[in-house]
Design a protein around this motif. Sequence first.
Motif, PDB file in Angstrom:
ATOM      1  N   ALA A  93      22.232 -80.361  81.560  1.00 45.70           N
ATOM      2  CA  ALA A  93      22.321 -79.073  82.248  1.00 45.70           C
ATOM      3  C   ALA A  93      21.025 -78.287  82.096  1.00 45.70           C
ATOM      4  CB  ALA A  93      23.496 -78.267  81.690  1.00 45.70           C
ATOM      5  N   LEU A  94      20.433 -78.352  80.902  1.00 50.88           N
ATOM      6  CA  LEU A  94      19.172 -77.642  80.681  1.00 50.88           C
ATOM      7  C   LEU A  94      18.108 -78.160  81.643  1.00 50.88           C
ATOM      8  CD1 LEU A  94      17.404 -75.716  78.965  1.00 50.88           C
ATOM      9  CD2 LEU A  94      16.885 -77.651  77.501  1.00 50.88           C
ATOM     10  N   GLU A  95      18.067 -79.481  81.786  1.00 46.28           N
ATOM     11  CA  GLU A  95      17.074 -80.062  82.693  1.00 46.28           C
ATOM     12  C   GLU A  95      17.326 -79.580  84.118  1.00 46.28           C
ATOM     13  OE1 GLU A  95      15.090 -82.624  85.464  1.00 46.28           O
ATOM     14  OE2 GLU A  95      17.241 -82.488  85.283  1.00 46.28           O
ATOM     15  N   ARG A  96      18.582 -79.671  84.514  1.00 44.24           N
ATOM     16  CA  ARG A  96      18.930 -79.347  85.900  1.00 44.24           C
ATOM     17  C   ARG A  96      18.702 -77.859  86.201  1.00 44.24           C
ATOM     18  NH1 ARG A  96      18.652 -79.192  89.937  1.00 44.24           N
ATOM     19  NH2 ARG A  96      19.784 -79.839  91.783  1.00 44.24           N
ATOM     20  N   ALA A  97      19.050 -77.017  85.229  1.00 43.17           N
ATOM     21  CA  ALA A  97      19.030 -75.580  85.504  1.00 43.17           C
ATOM     22  C   ALA A  97      17.667 -74.950  85.264  1.00 43.17           C
ATOM     23  CB  ALA A  97      20.080 -74.877  84.648  1.00 43.17           C
ATOM     24  N   ILE A  99      14.487 -76.879  83.966  1.00 41.00           N
ATOM     25  CA  ILE A  99      13.255 -77.671  84.066  1.00 41.00           C
ATOM     26  C   ILE A  99      13.002 -78.113  85.501  1.00 41.00           C
ATOM     27  CG2 ILE A  99      12.067 -79.740  83.269  1.00 41.00           C
ATOM     28  CD1 ILE A  99      12.395 -77.686  81.095  1.00 41.00           C
ATOM     29  N   ARG A 100      14.029 -78.644  86.167  1.00 37.05           N
ATOM     30  CA  ARG A 100      13.811 -79.175  87.513  1.00 37.05           C
ATOM     31  C   ARG A 100      13.373 -78.115  88.516  1.00 37.05           C
ATOM     32  NH1 ARG A 100      17.783 -83.566  90.138  1.00 37.05           N
ATOM     33  NH2 ARG A 100      17.646 -84.283  87.991  1.00 37.05           N
ATOM     34  N   PRO A 101      13.948 -76.917  88.477  1.00 32.37           N
ATOM     35  CA  PRO A 101      13.495 -75.908  89.441  1.00 32.37           C
ATOM     36  C   PRO A 101      12.015 -75.561  89.268  1.00 32.37           C
ATOM     37  CG  PRO A 101      15.562 -75.252  88.449  1.00 32.37           C
ATOM     38  CD  PRO A 101      15.081 -76.435  87.685  1.00 32.37           C
ATOM     39  N   ALA A 102      11.480 -75.791  88.060  1.00 29.28           N
ATOM     40  CA  ALA A 102      10.068 -75.466  87.809  1.00 29.28           C
ATOM     41  C   ALA A 102       9.181 -76.685  88.008  1.00 29.28           C
ATOM     42  CB  ALA A 102       9.905 -74.938  86.386  1.00 29.28           C
ATOM     43  N   ARG A 103       9.703 -77.694  88.681  1.00 34.36           N
ATOM     44  CA  ARG A 103       8.936 -78.918  88.916  1.00 34.36           C
ATOM     45  C   ARG A 103       7.600 -78.564  89.568  1.00 34.36           C
ATOM     46  NH1 ARG A 103      12.310 -82.359  92.880  1.00 34.36           N
ATOM     47  NH2 ARG A 103      12.496 -80.304  93.780  1.00 34.36           N
ATOM     48  N   GLY A 104       6.559 -79.185  89.087  1.00 32.72           N
ATOM     49  CA  GLY A 104       5.245 -78.875  89.641  1.00 32.72           C
ATOM     50  C   GLY A 104       4.511 -77.821  88.828  1.00 32.72           C
ATOM     51  N   GLY A 197      10.457 -97.364  93.573  1.00 26.19           N
ATOM     52  CA  GLY A 197      11.793 -96.886  93.913  1.00 26.19           C
ATOM     53  C   GLY A 197      12.601 -96.362  92.740  1.00 26.19           C
ATOM     54  N   ILE A 198      11.943 -96.147  91.588  1.00 25.24           N
ATOM     55  CA  ILE A 198      12.668 -95.564  90.456  1.00 25.24           C
ATOM     56  C   ILE A 198      12.739 -94.050  90.654  1.00 25.24           C
ATOM     57  CG2 ILE A 198      12.610 -95.177  87.962  1.00 25.24           C
ATOM     58  CD1 ILE A 198      11.116 -97.858  87.741  1.00 25.24           C
ATOM     59  N   PRO A 199      13.931 -93.470  90.672  1.00 26.88           N
ATOM     60  CA  PRO A 199      14.023 -92.030  90.873  1.00 26.88           C
ATOM     61  C   PRO A 199      13.583 -91.284  89.620  1.00 26.88           C
ATOM     62  CG  PRO A 199      16.213 -92.989  90.629  1.00 26.88           C
ATOM     63  CD  PRO A 199      15.238 -94.110  90.514  1.00 26.88           C
ATOM     64  N   ALA A 200      12.338 -90.829  89.612  1.00 30.58           N
ATOM     65  CA  ALA A 200      11.749 -90.267  88.399  1.00 30.58           C
ATOM     66  C   ALA A 200      12.512 -89.029  87.930  1.00 30.58           C
ATOM     67  CB  ALA A 200      10.283 -89.934  88.645  1.00 30.58           C
ATOM     68  N   ALA A 201      12.971 -88.203  88.887  1.00 22.53           N
ATOM     69  CA  ALA A 201      13.671 -86.978  88.500  1.00 22.53           C
ATOM     70  C   ALA A 201      14.938 -87.313  87.711  1.00 22.53           C
ATOM     71  CB  ALA A 201      14.021 -86.167  89.740  1.00 22.53           C
ATOM     72  N   ARG A 202      15.641 -88.365  88.142  1.00 21.28           N
ATOM     73  CA  ARG A 202      16.866 -88.724  87.431  1.00 21.28           C
ATOM     74  C   ARG A 202      16.542 -89.252  86.035  1.00 21.28           C
ATOM     75  NH1 ARG A 202      20.302 -92.621  90.803  1.00 21.28           N
ATOM     76  NH2 ARG A 202      19.559 -91.257  92.456  1.00 21.28           N
ATOM     77  N   MET A 203      15.404 -89.924  85.900  1.00 25.04           N
ATOM     78  CA  MET A 203      15.013 -90.432  84.587  1.00 25.04           C
ATOM     79  C   MET A 203      14.707 -89.273  83.627  1.00 25.04           C
ATOM     80  SD  MET A 203      15.246 -93.653  84.621  1.00 25.04           S
ATOM     81  CE  MET A 203      16.121 -94.329  86.007  1.00 25.04           C
ATOM     82  N   VAL A 204      14.123 -88.209  84.171  1.00 30.11           N
ATOM     83  CA  VAL A 204      13.840 -87.042  83.339  1.00 30.11           C
ATOM     84  C   VAL A 204      15.154 -86.435  82.851  1.00 30.11           C
ATOM     85  CG1 VAL A 204      12.926 -84.703  83.343  1.00 30.11           C
ATOM     86  CG2 VAL A 204      11.628 -86.531  84.424  1.00 30.11           C
ATOM     87  N   MET A 205      16.118 -86.318  83.770  1.00 29.74           N
ATOM     88  CA  MET A 205      17.417 -85.766  83.408  1.00 29.74           C
ATOM     89  C   MET A 205      18.073 -86.634  82.332  1.00 29.74           C
ATOM     90  SD  MET A 205      20.355 -84.828  86.038  1.00 29.74           S
ATOM     91  CE  MET A 205      21.564 -83.612  85.716  1.00 29.74           C
ATOM     92  N   LEU A 206      17.949 -87.945  82.519  1.00 28.05           N
ATOM     93  CA  LEU A 206      18.528 -88.867  81.557  1.00 28.05           C
ATOM     94  C   LEU A 206      17.893 -88.691  80.184  1.00 28.05           C
ATOM     95  CD1 LEU A 206      20.576 -91.161  81.573  1.00 28.05           C
ATOM     96  CD2 LEU A 206      18.693 -92.746  81.978  1.00 28.05           C
TER      97      LEU A 206
END
Lengths: 308, 246
Positions: A93-97, A99-104, A197-206
């Motif tokens: 949840a921390l990643e999703r809420a 970290i991901r919105p601040a991608r870049g 084809g590895i979804p990098a964003a999902r790996m970060v969440m993982l």
Amino acid sequence: MPACGGRTLYAMTLPTGAQLLQYLISGLTLGSVYGMIALGFTLIHNATGIVNFAQGEFVAFGALIALSCSEAGLPMPLAVLTAMAAMTLLGAALERAAIRPARGASVITLIIITIGASILLRGIAMWQWGPDALPMRHFSSEDPIHLGPASILRQHLWIMGIVVATMLGLWLLAERTQVGKAMRACAVDREAAQLVGIPAARMVMLSFALSGMLGGLAGSIVAPLSMGQYNMGIMLGLKGFCAAILGGIGNAPGAVLGGLLLGILESLGAGLCSGMKDAVAFGIMLMVLLVRPTGLLGRRAGRGEAVG
Amino acid sequence: MLILRSAETYYGNVQALKGISLHVNEGEIVALIGANGAGKTTTLRTISGLLSPRRGSVTFRGRSIAGSAPETIVRAGISQVPEGRRLFAPLSVWDNLLLGAYHLSRREKRSQMRESLERVYSLFPVLRERTPQLAGTLSGGEQQMLAIGRALMSQPQLLLLDEPSLGLAPRAARAIFEAIPRFRSQGLTVLLVEQNARAALQIADRAYVLETGRVVMEGSAKELLNQREVQRAYLGRGYRQVWEEE
């Protein structure tokens, strides 16, 4: 025990063999917990390049959730599993809420986000569990086992056993599973991983989810010895961070080695003079960084960006 | 098959592509040539989704792919071999190939992995002997073969090759250039970026010449090979690499 310094320094005596053994046991126990926390730092660092300063709060929440569950009458394995599951979700949840919105954004921005998250989590913990240290039952009987002149708590054995099993599990994940290999590929070269084809964003969440799980587990196994308190994550997080740096940030075996080393040295330091426990830990980190800025098992500087 | 219409791509505020239009037909080998910084690699990265164009369109088989995530584009059938090979060096050759097929479902893997592995091994037999080795320990030429093999494992219809001969020994570079035309017989379409313009034009059907983010010339590879301006600017009249054929 009197504080060190001044005239009481003369009261220091050399430890006996039995005492040394005792320090070694508690050092190994503490060190394996540090190693586990350091692994959490390592996972996230490899996936994102950032240092997650909320890692300590993952540990504190793990401890507090586990002790509340155990207090509420859940059997111990279930209490630990609940803490792990909750922290896995919280990590994701921390990643999703946050970290991901601040991608870049720059690495430093992301690190500040994790610092913010750690303060928020600490606040929630204090609001929920109060400011006092709360006890937790040991996993099994509290009677120590006598090993000659030294004695060892069953909880020490639990901790070491669980940490070893966890490391083995993580190693299998990284070496034997497709997902583990994909995570490693992302750590080696994120763009190249995306291109296959590895979804990098999902790996970060993982990686956040796994770090949460590791933190939750570390907290719930150490709480019977250390008790659980809303701010316990500050020190444990720093120690885990030290361990990760000591071993060479981003290096998983290094993180474990750094943790064990830190635990043992700290325990010996505390044995010689109890007030110096933390000074020993941070002093060692400073010394290692002066001599080997990339840590014990770290890559030589500059090689990370090598072409080809 | 692939159409770019006035694609404009930026790095931050710096415009790298100033309206690139090009197309690649099914079964073709198309080359992009031009000096350093002309926008060749940026064009490939815009197609593969590592960058998204701020203006203009990128369509693949009639569907817009501009702004899609790289993994979506791989699934659509485009695979890029990045410049400098970019292997997963601490992983084995086998793992690198396996990760190439990452997007395939478990069932697809069971039914198709062996076939695509055999295809890669038949193109580059040396990889078969190297499977347990760590990718980082391969020679430059073998690494390039593995990088191409890894890209082929995703079963693409369009292969984007970025500077495949860069930094290779002459013999290894030649082996790569000999392999590229063979992709066509396997039903692959190739978009090739290459510093070595002559070698690229010799194996390509058509080519585009890029200069500072624009297409300045296009035509059949044969035409461009014989064109004076191209010869002067990119082919270095009379100059040949040691390993090139007449």
